[in-house]
Motif scaffolding. Sequence first.
Motif, short mmCIF file in Angstrom:
data_model
loop_
_atom_site.label_atom_id
_atom_site.label_comp_id
_atom_site.label_asym_id
_atom_site.label_seq_id
_atom_site.Cartn_x
_atom_site.Cartn_y
_atom_site.Cartn_z
N ILE A 1 0.36 -1.56 0.36
CA ILE A 1 -0.03 0.13 -0.34
C ILE A 1 1.42 1.01 0.44
N LEU A 2 1.96 1.45 0.63
CA LEU A 2 2.75 2.24 0.99
C LEU A 2 4.46 2.40 -0.34
N ASP A 3 3.94 1.48 -0.99
CA ASP A 3 5.56 1.55 -2.23
C ASP A 3 5.62 2.77 -2.75
N TRP A 4 4.27 3.47 -3.34
CA TRP A 4 4.65 4.66 -3.67
C TRP A 4 5.41 5.47 -2.67
N LEU A 5 5.31 5.55 -1.72
CA LEU A 5 6.12 6.81 -0.54
C LEU A 5 7.10 6.92 -1.17
N PRO A 6 8.11 6.45 -1.18
CA PRO A 6 9.49 6.33 -0.77
C PRO A 6 9.89 7.26 -1.92
N PRO A 7 9.36 6.67 -3.36
CA PRO A 7 9.63 7.29 -4.89
C PRO A 7 9.02 8.36 -5.15
N THR A 8 7.66 8.68 -4.40
CA THR A 8 7.51 10.36 -4.57
C THR A 8 7.63 11.36 -3.46
N LEU A 9 8.38 10.39 -2.36
CA LEU A 9 8.96 11.84 -1.38
C LEU A 9 10.51 11.80 -2.42
N ILE A 10 11.63 11.16 -2.98
CA ILE A 10 12.31 11.39 -3.83
C ILE A 10 11.77 12.50 -4.40
N GLY A 11 11.28 11.94 -5.52
CA GLY A 11 10.84 13.22 -6.67
C GLY A 11 10.37 14.52 -6.25
N VAL A 12 9.52 14.96 -5.15
CA VAL A 12 9.24 15.74 -4.71
C VAL A 12 10.38 17.05 -3.75
N LEU A 13 11.42 15.90 -3.61
CA LEU A 13 12.16 16.78 -2.84
C LEU A 13 13.46 17.03 -4.21
N LEU A 14 13.48 16.53 -5.30
CA LEU A 14 14.42 16.55 -6.43
C LEU A 14 13.52 18.53 -6.82
N VAL A 15 12.31 18.07 -6.85
CA VAL A 15 12.27 19.16 -7.60
C VAL A 15 11.61 20.37 -6.99
N LEU A 16 11.69 20.21 -5.04
CA LEU A 16 12.29 21.20 -4.82
C LEU A 16 12.98 22.18 -4.67
N ALA A 17 14.08 20.68 -4.63
CA ALA A 17 15.41 21.44 -4.82
C ALA A 17 16.21 22.09 -6.60
N GLY A 18 15.12 21.26 -7.14
CA GLY A 18 15.48 22.41 -8.66
C GLY A 18 15.08 23.67 -8.08
N ILE A 19 13.62 23.69 -7.68
CA ILE A 19 13.02 25.19 -7.59
C ILE A 19 14.16 25.68 -6.40
N GLY B 1 16.47 15.59 2.96
CA GLY B 1 15.54 16.93 2.51
C GLY B 1 16.60 17.54 3.45
N GLU B 2 17.48 17.75 3.97
CA GLU B 2 18.21 18.24 4.69
C GLU B 2 19.46 17.99 3.02
N MET B 3 19.86 17.33 3.18
CA MET B 3 20.59 17.49 1.99
C MET B 3 20.84 18.22 0.80
N LEU B 4 19.57 18.20 0.27
CA LEU B 4 19.20 18.49 -0.89
C LEU B 4 18.76 20.37 -0.69
N PHE B 5 17.81 20.49 0.11
CA PHE B 5 17.37 21.37 0.47
C PHE B 5 19.09 22.70 1.54
N GLY B 6 19.78 21.48 1.89
CA GLY B 6 20.74 22.41 2.41
C GLY B 6 21.83 22.73 0.97
N MET B 7 21.99 21.96 -0.12
CA MET B 7 22.53 22.14 -1.10
C MET B 7 21.69 23.71 -2.37
N THR B 8 20.78 23.57 -2.43
CA THR B 8 20.23 24.57 -2.61
C THR B 8 19.32 26.11 -2.97
N TRP B 9 19.00 26.01 -1.19
CA TRP B 9 17.75 26.59 -0.44
C TRP B 9 18.80 27.13 1.02
#
Length: 636
Positions: free
Chosen positions: A2-20, A176-184
């Motif tokens: 039921i939650l298999d979609w959650l890790p890839p979704t989080l990775i994708g969302v974090l990458l998009v936010l890092a891109g922003i 989250g902290e790694m990617l946000f730390g890089m670009t935010w």
Amino acid sequence: MILDWLPPTLIGVLLVLAGIGAVRRVNLWRAGQAEKVDLLAGLLAMPKRYLHDLHHVVERDKYMSRTHVATGGGFVLAMALVVLIHLFGVDSKVLAWALLAALIVMFCGALFVAKRRLNPPSRLSKGPWMRLPKSLLTFSITFFVLTLPAAGVLPEGFGGWLLTLVLSVLILMSLGEMLFGMTWGGPMKHAFAGALHLAFHRRPERFGGGRSTGLKSAVLGGEVHGVATPSDFKWNQLLGFDACVQCGRCEAVCPAFAAGQPLNPKKLIQDMVVGFAGGTDEKYAGSPYPGVDVGNATGGANQIITEGLIHPDTLWSCTTCRACVEECPMMIEHVDAIVDMRRFLTLEKGNTPNKGAQVLENIIATDNPNGYSPASRTHWAADQNLNVMKDVKQTDVLFWVSDGAFDMRSQRILRAFVKLLKAANVDVAILGDEELDSGDVARRLGDDATFQNLAKRNLATLSKYRFNKIVTTDPHAFHCLKNEYGDFGSDALKDVEVLHHTTFLNRLVKEGRFNLNPFSGGKVTYHDPCYLGRYNGEYEAPRELLASLGIDIAEMERSGYRSRCCGGGGGAPVTDIPGERRIADMRMEDVTSTGAELVAVGCQQCTAMLEGVVEPRPVVKDIAEILAGQLKEEMH
């Protein structure tokens, strides 16, 4: 599940936010002035610059070098594989095992980071940086467990929804902290900004073993001279400021900081980030400027830097020794930024402290900093029987005398050098009254208009004559002639070799042009002048000269590229910003710690600064004086 979609979704969302965040960060840099760079060539050169040039500096600290290779290299490889396996769902046991290996390497590096942070040296910034080991370790463990099923080690669906939920929370925390730390703008921003900084560096000549130390010329006649606000910096300078990893290696070698003057190069670079990003320095968690509290500095991209962000005394404390630049693992150019800001204070505000304004007036009126009559420039040579260029028109060696001609102590160095030239039968001449100040002091004090005027007039004089080499006993004049006069489109120095006197004398010794007695004095140490060593890479010739006399140099702990400044460069003796102690006194302590009775130098300014230390202290002599003292007298 039921939650298999959650890790890839989080990775994708974090990458998009890092891109922003990355786009936002790039826009902050773009507020700076235009600077032409080859984008494609820079990006292609980035890997080599990162793996070779940057690590050449990082390698000086073996512990951190290996830690960085394991942690940084492991993360980059792991992140690429995480995207392939856990975001795009690539089914490959080979890639999965490669990811597990990368995460193990990263985990080992993160352990060393954690160990370093248990009792960090004072130069390291604390605050958010203290969370970095936890983020690195959590990232590596989380994705290691998440990847085990893909590698076939654990069955698919192992742990059920509970494990998936726990891993998802840990992904959010660590990635989250790694990617946000890089670009935010967090602690990891150097990973993003640093890579681009290497690609679009303002001094690409520094890479591949090159050297680039000459200041960039100011554009005169514009609306603003120098840098008044952060947006007046070039865009890739702003990018360079963002690349700072806050390791504090610049702080540890800064002579002004050690002397208790209100300068810390690490804090200065972080203030520049506050300047272009906006806000205050209240979150800065490193060493402050000595005697200055943290939390009161405010900045904005279009706010005058010296009206709330950085006190002018901070800028005037710098000796421009370039120790900070030499030590910086991210290859940031602190001195360029400081002189750019000084130019605004001097050219726009007329705000040069203490004797600064008088010295600049003297240079403009008399072509020398102390205001001596230009006609007295050759008085020291009245009994030297030297040829003058306006009489002979051509020579092999043009001796650039510099402003030591007006100083009685420096005149002894000049006479010793002339004695050596005569002993070696060198065809030499001087410019005499036609020689002007090189402009070094004016340029370091921010008066680039006066420097450019002097440079062009000197080049016009030089263009009238023919010579093969220019030799000078002054490393500051040597640096200007060799590295900064070339910006003015003159052919006067084309095919002319510009040499420091120790380099030239060393050649003469190797050619057997001198008959020398071995040195029989006491223990000798050698002080590396900043403008000869760090600026021009000449460390060996002075040492070889001393060795030719049978001297076994007692090296100071701070020597070579890590030599401590004497305090005499960058106009520091002129601006004279008070601190807790004098830089020259600290350098003399370095000398006395070797047990040396004599300190050999290769700079007139260094001689003056070290001899200004209260006795008792070791004797200070220029290498030319030492060598001349060992000449065997010809018997007739």
